[in-house]
Each structure stands twice: as C-alpha cells, then as structure tokens.
Design a protein around this motif. Sequence first.
Motif, PDB file in Angstrom:
ATOM      1  N   TYR A   1       1.683  13.034  -0.243  1.00 17.42           N
ATOM      2  CA  TYR A   1       1.020  12.345   0.696  1.00 17.42           C
ATOM      3  C   TYR A   1       1.736  12.534   1.977  1.00 17.42           C
ATOM      4  CZ  TYR A   1      -2.109  10.349  -2.562  1.00 17.42           C
ATOM      5  OH  TYR A   1      -3.100  10.184  -3.514  1.00 17.42           O
TER       6      TYR A   1
ATOM      7  N   SER B   1       0.423   8.673   6.333  1.00 17.21           N
ATOM      8  CA  SER B   1      -0.588   8.047   5.561  1.00 17.21           C
ATOM      9  C   SER B   1       0.006   6.992   4.649  1.00 17.21           C
ATOM     10  CB  SER B   1      -1.280   8.959   4.628  1.00 17.21           C
ATOM     11  OG  SER B   1      -0.476   9.728   3.798  1.00 17.21           O
TER      12      SER B   1
ATOM     13  N   ARG C   1      -0.521   2.810   4.876  1.00  9.69           N
ATOM     14  CA  ARG C   1      -0.914   1.953   3.667  1.00  9.69           C
ATOM     15  C   ARG C   1       0.460   0.963   3.607  1.00  9.69           C
ATOM     16  NH1 ARG C   1      -4.762   0.418   0.552  1.00  9.69           N
ATOM     17  NH2 ARG C   1      -3.839  -0.365  -1.584  1.00  9.69           N
TER      18      ARG C   1
END
Length: 623
Positions: free
Chosen positions: A228, A232, A236
């Motif tokens: 990832y 991102s 999160r």
Amino acid sequence: MEDIEDLFAGGAGGAPPGFRLPLNAVGVNPKRNASKRSVSKQKDEVTTDSNRDSLAPPSMKIPGTQTIYIKTFGCSHNQSDSEYMAGQLTAFGYGLTEVPEDADLWLINTCTVKSPSQSAMSTLITRGRSGKKPLVIAGCVPQGSRDLKELEGVSVVGVQQIDRVVEIVEETLKGHEVRLLNRKTLPALDLPKVRRNNFIEILPINVGCLGACTYCKTKHARGHLGSYTVESLVERVRTVISEGVKEIWLSSEDTGAYGRDIGVNLPILLNAIVKELPSDQSTMLRIGMTNPPFILEHLKEIAAVLRHPCVYTFLHVPVQSGSDAVLTVSSKLCRTVKILFESHLKISLVAGHEQEYTSGEFRTVVDTLTELVPGMQIATDIICGFPGETDEDFSQTVGLIKDYKFAQVHISQFYPRPGTPAAKMKKVQSKIVKQRSRELTCVFEAFAPYTGMEGKEERIWITEIATDGVHLVGHTKGYIQVLVNGPESILGTSAIARITSVGRWSVFGEVIETLSSTNVATKVREEKKPPCTSDVSTCETWACSAESCCGEGKSGEACDVSGDITKQDHKTEGKSKKIEEEKQEVVSHWGFVDKALVCGVFVSSLTILVLMISIASRAFLRQ
C-alpha cells in the motif's frame, strides 16, 4: 469465460465496495449441479453453469437480515481480513454471532501455514455440512490450494477479494456456489471494519513477500509483494486514531520488505506514521514481523523509530534455525527486487541473485537493536526437524537460544506443506523431531526473563481483558504483558503500574495511577529537553521524537527517544536542580548598582552597630 472483473461496465476497476451484482452478471452454480464439475480444472475466478435458467430460486428471506458466524484461523493479517469482511456485512444489515448454531451462514477464514490449522478448517467444514449450514471459505487455504477436495460444493472468496464478501454471502444464501479468486489489485483500506478489539487496529501494510522459502505455503496464497502507498497508510492511521484506537499493529507477511515494489522502504513509512501519533502517547505503534535480510539494510533507522516514545520496543524476527546449513536449504530470499511503473505498464526487474540469510546476520540484527534501543525485546521462531537437520544443526539452534535467552520463542515441529519444495525433501524421523521440540522447549522454559522487575514502576497501555476473565492486560513499552486488576473502564487508557510479581510468560502489577491525556501532556511540558549530540546517552532519559531531538537531517539515529515520563523521582530531582540553577543565574547577573547598594546596606548596618556599642560603653562608665 471472461474474468468476472470484465463483466462490469468499466471492467478493470471492479465493483465499488459492497456493490451487489445482479444475478445475471455473476457466474454461479446451483449446489445441486456442483458434483458435475471438476474443481481441479477450474482456472476461472467464478464457477459457472451454461444453463442460466437452471439457477435455484432465491431465498425467501430479505438479503441482509440473516446472521453470520465468522471463524478466523491464523495470523493477524487474517484477523484484519475478517474484521473487514465483518464490517461490510454489518454495513449491509447482516448480524454477527459467536454461536455457530445460531447463524444462517458460516464464514471460515483459513490459514495454510501449518497442517493442524488446515485440519481444524476441514473439521469445521464437515461440521457445517452436517448442520446444513451454507459455507463461505476465505483465506489462504482456498487461494493456495484451489483443487482441495474439502472445498467442493462451497463458496470461496480469495484473499484479495474480501471487498466482495457481501455479494458472495448473498448468492450463497440463495443456494448458489460462488468463487472469486483472481485479482491484481489490493482491497481498499477504508472499507467498513468491525474490530475484534475496539482499541486495536491491525493495519496491513503489504501483502505477499519477496521470499522463496522452501517450506512456506503462504507465498502460494498471498503471492508476490504488493505494498500500500505511504499516503494511504498514513490516512488510515489518522482515521483510526480519531476513532479511539490505542494500539496500531503493522501487519504483513514480511514487514521489512515493505515498499520495495513501489520505490519506498520501511523507515520512510515508519517515520511518516509516527508523525501522526498523539504526543501524549495515548496511541502506540507495534511493528510487525520482519525477516532478517531486509531489516539489515536499515537497522539504525529502525532503531531510531523503536526508541520513539509512541513505538513499542518490540520486534518479531524469525530465525527458524541456528544452523547455516539448514538456513541455506530452507530460506532462499531475493535480496533486491525493483518494480517500475511507466504509465499503465508494469515492468518487473529482478536484480541480484537468490541468497539465504545466515545465523550471523540474525545475530547482527539482535545485537544492534539491543545495543541501540534500551529495553529492546525480540521474539523469534524456530522450526524443529527441518528436512536434513542433523544433531549438530540442532545443537547450534539450542546454542543460539541459550546465548540470547529470548523471552518469546515460537517453537514448531516441521510440517510438510503440499506443493512446497520442502515437502519433497527427505524427512527427519518423527520421533526425533518430537524429541528435539521437547528439548528446545525445556531449554526455553528454563529462562526467567522478567526476574528483577519486582517493585519497579512501569507505564503500561491497557487494551484487553485476560483469558481468565479477571485481569486486564497491559503492555510495557517493551511489550511485556502486565496483568492488573481494575474496572473495565480503564481499558483503552495508559497507567503507572507497580510490578508485584513475575511469572514465566507475564508479570503481575497493581495500578498506581491512570494517565489521562491532560496530565500526560502536563508532564511532557515539564520535561526540559537537552540538545542531542552524537552521544546516545545525552538524551536517553528524555521524551523526544527522532525529529525534534536530532533534527531532520540525522533522522534520529544518534539519539535515544525512549524517555519515561513516569519517573517521579527524576522529575522531582530535575525541579530541584532547576531551582538551584535559577538562584545561581540571578546572582551571576548582578550589575554594579546592585553590588553598590548591597555594600551600602552592609556599611550602614556596621556603622549603626558601632554607634550602639559606643553608647552602651559610655552609659556603663558613667555608672
């Protein structure tokens, strides 16, 4: 047939999370026709039937009103996948239950690492069939072993298809068999999630690995490395902190390999994440398992992150064996893999050659981290009885464990996994494997790693209820488990605990003070941070981040950021020293006028004293 992703308008992007496919767009098999197909020959993502008119009639129940039982086997990554699937199902109205008999459908998330886990899965599937429960099988077993006999007649969801679980459950409840396995994109991180523990976020940072371990079946399921993006993951982290999460576990098949497919690395990610962690240390970060080769390249940078006050000084580094001969056969790893993306074309370039890690490199990792990170705790894994392991090989493993006296060692007997190279190797006799496992267990259990902690005061983060249902579970910064008594209202808080006794696996303590965000922030402000130099000891007792302590250029390599703000005696002593320094500072800044005034007062006092003595003498003589 076409891949199911091509059946969507727009094709490659797939359906949005939770999108429900119309029945005529999903290839399904009525369960009554399941016996007509050969699973081993199916290469498509979804099992299909050419006669769409023969589909079973839909259930009379309204979709989304049924209850689901979810059973999870395996690692924290699997647990995170289950939490994501549970979140999507509840978002569409499905209920969750922990009582299998009360459920309308069973969702079983499987693990393929060891034979016992897969056997437990098979037993549960048999039990579900006997109870006439619709079954959906997820996880590494169906992804890595698609032709497994136990999977005939059940629906399957692949490890990268968890964002499609609602569709699969709906079709399965209608009596259809659905299989979704093939996909090249990662599930989104912002899907709905129902955490097993509200205070712990398991955050997958990548899937797959770069390894070629001859004994590992997980690579067959999770595939090659897929990371990832830093952005991102940071987003999160921001989200879960705002939701009240107190521990963030970074999870993957190999944390150290993170980012090598997208041009970044683990230290870059870690430094980006720690910037988002609250300064009051209310949310802690735990770095996941990493194999020795990839962490070797960034030991100093990772040590600096581990010293950060919001990061547990704990790392899981599997060694598997103390013998280089065994490691040569069992753990071949590609050292450098670079993936370049140009426009929409993905080009994979593999440089270098396969090279195993050695026990010496593992020792380097342990020695370096132990030296640079105060209170560092390292856990490791050992496989007993790997094919070809001699008595001398095993003796070297025992010697390694004795040298370091690890507080945590996960000891496993070798299990040949179908489809792996090690499964075809000549096995060590079963009785020898069991004997070695028992011997190593005895050696490990003879250690008393927590002796000397009695009476110490430690800051702990309390996030769980113990399995005995009586104690609460907290962890020190070194991630040592502390069992304390207290109301459940202190779950999700940190506290000062005095260690009252120690055991082999954990310690017991009593809570002295629970720490709120307010009083922690006050204590942090009261600390005076000295400037950092190249000497690690200069700032080892102060709560400073890698950046604030050493500056952006040094990345915190030379400073110790493991400050303990809970040491009241240090704080009191610091205050006293500060008062004395302020007094000395006042005296040292007296000017000429101040000194003249003091001298004048002194002379005047002396003159008055002389006059009083003179008057008294005259009065005495007159008498």
